[in-house]
Scaffold this motif. Sequence first.
Motif, mmCIF file in Angstrom:
data_model
loop_
_atom_site.group_PDB
_atom_site.id
_atom_site.type_symbol
_atom_site.label_atom_id
_atom_site.label_comp_id
_atom_site.label_asym_id
_atom_site.label_seq_id
_atom_site.Cartn_x
_atom_site.Cartn_y
_atom_site.Cartn_z
ATOM 1 N N LEU A 1 80.462 172.434 68.333
ATOM 2 C CA LEU A 1 81.413 173.145 69.190
ATOM 3 C C LEU A 1 81.799 172.275 70.376
ATOM 4 O O LEU A 1 82.981 172.186 70.726
ATOM 5 N N ALA A 2 80.825 171.600 70.987
ATOM 6 C CA ALA A 2 81.106 170.729 72.124
ATOM 7 C C ALA A 2 82.042 169.587 71.712
ATOM 8 O O ALA A 2 82.953 169.215 72.460
ATOM 9 N N TRP A 3 81.811 169.031 70.528
ATOM 10 C CA TRP A 3 82.660 167.934 70.044
ATOM 11 C C TRP A 3 84.097 168.421 69.843
ATOM 12 O O TRP A 3 85.054 167.775 70.272
ATOM 13 N N HIS A 4 84.256 169.591 69.182
ATOM 14 C CA HIS A 4 85.593 170.149 68.945
ATOM 15 C C HIS A 4 86.275 170.512 70.262
ATOM 16 O O HIS A 4 87.484 170.304 70.428
ATOM 17 N N ALA A 5 85.498 171.047 71.210
ATOM 18 C CA ALA A 5 86.073 171.426 72.500
ATOM 19 C C ALA A 5 86.622 170.219 73.237
ATOM 20 O O ALA A 5 87.698 170.271 73.844
ATOM 21 N N THR A 6 85.892 169.115 73.178
ATOM 22 C CA THR A 6 86.357 167.882 73.825
ATOM 23 C C THR A 6 87.610 167.358 73.133
ATOM 24 O O THR A 6 88.585 166.939 73.788
ATOM 25 N N ARG A 7 87.587 167.413 71.834
ATOM 26 C CA ARG A 7 88.741 166.912 71.037
ATOM 27 C C ARG A 7 90.004 167.740 71.313
ATOM 28 O O ARG A 7 91.094 167.208 71.374
ATOM 29 N N LYS A 8 89.848 169.064 71.490
ATOM 30 C CA LYS A 8 90.985 169.933 71.743
ATOM 31 C C LYS A 8 91.394 169.968 73.212
ATOM 32 O O LYS A 8 92.390 170.603 73.577
ATOM 33 N N GLY A 9 90.622 169.301 74.056
ATOM 34 C CA GLY A 9 90.935 169.312 75.479
ATOM 35 C C GLY A 9 90.574 170.605 76.172
ATOM 36 O O GLY A 9 91.139 170.955 77.213
ATOM 37 N N TRP A 10 89.585 171.307 75.641
ATOM 38 C CA TRP A 10 89.145 172.570 76.238
ATOM 39 C C TRP A 10 88.226 172.352 77.415
ATOM 40 O O TRP A 10 88.005 173.265 78.207
ATOM 41 N N VAL A 11 87.630 171.180 77.518
ATOM 42 C CA VAL A 11 86.720 170.875 78.645
ATOM 43 C C VAL A 11 87.118 169.543 79.261
ATOM 44 O O VAL A 11 87.809 168.731 78.632
#
Length: 332
Positions: free
Chosen positions: A322-332
């Motif tokens: 989830l952390a990896w996907h969040a970074t990739r999507k620019g969520w964090v």
Amino acid sequence: MLEAAGLTSVEETVYRLLVMTYTASVDEIASQAGLALNQVESVLAALTVKGLANRSDRNALHFTASPPDVALLPRLQRRAEALDLARASIADLLESYRSTRRHQADHLIEVITGAGALRQHLRQLQDNARHEMLWFCKAQYVAMPSGSNRAEFEALARGVRYRVLYERAFFDDHGAVDNVISGVRAGELARSVPHLPLRLAIADREIAICPLVPGGPHGSPNEPTAALLRDSSLLEAMTALFERHWEDAAPLHLSDSGTIASADDAEATGVLPEADRRLLSLLVAGLADKSIAGQMGLSRRTVQRRIQHMMAVVGATTRMQLAWHATRKGWV
């Protein structure tokens, strides 16, 4: 305009004429105000007693106005102080009224019958709210059509917080979406759930209204009947029911295009609500669920539910993914 200072409308008319002229006789005032001489004499006598008018030093038959700041402001101040004392007395009386009836069954639960009576009670409930309104909005209105609750906007304007839960079928009603948008723009906190068990409105956690039979076009054909609940275990249970559904509900917000969207809609389009962005930031920083809950003012269960939901959205099986996907999507 000057009734608050204790003046009648006729007294105000005469006083204004005196203010706009240096001095004036009874005849001149009567002519300009369109009043009878004996009426003007009576009004001038009253204004003199109240300290708003005096006989002219140069001509005893003429009258002059006392300065408004000297004549009116102290009167307003005295009336304001009297109102404050009256409010305090009413508050004491209300507390005494509640305490003597707190455990009487006929006071704790009152039955309201009829759409008109129900609308009136809902209006009074909001007019008297001081801090917060909690609301369950189901589809198919009982007594108050969508968009007709102007009391909400008045309460929001004076600082009352509104937390409103809408069941999804509510948005199928005509004009419902536009009305929710207006509420959110005015400051309403709105969330959505698939289904609500009942209709409910709670003011300041002290009093609630709950319809007792299904209403709307597909509900009971009889006059709507509702219960007015006061301070009791039943009211506490209703408040807890609201909080339980609020935790699981999806927040509604205004999109850039001015439409209502839920958190689920935002995640599907790659735009994450600010609350979930903060949650992810704390998660990536290594905080435990309990610490995240404390930082955000949420329950631990809500934090875990939101994390599981975001994992499902991106197809992650672990929090690291989830952390990896969040970074990739620019969520964090």
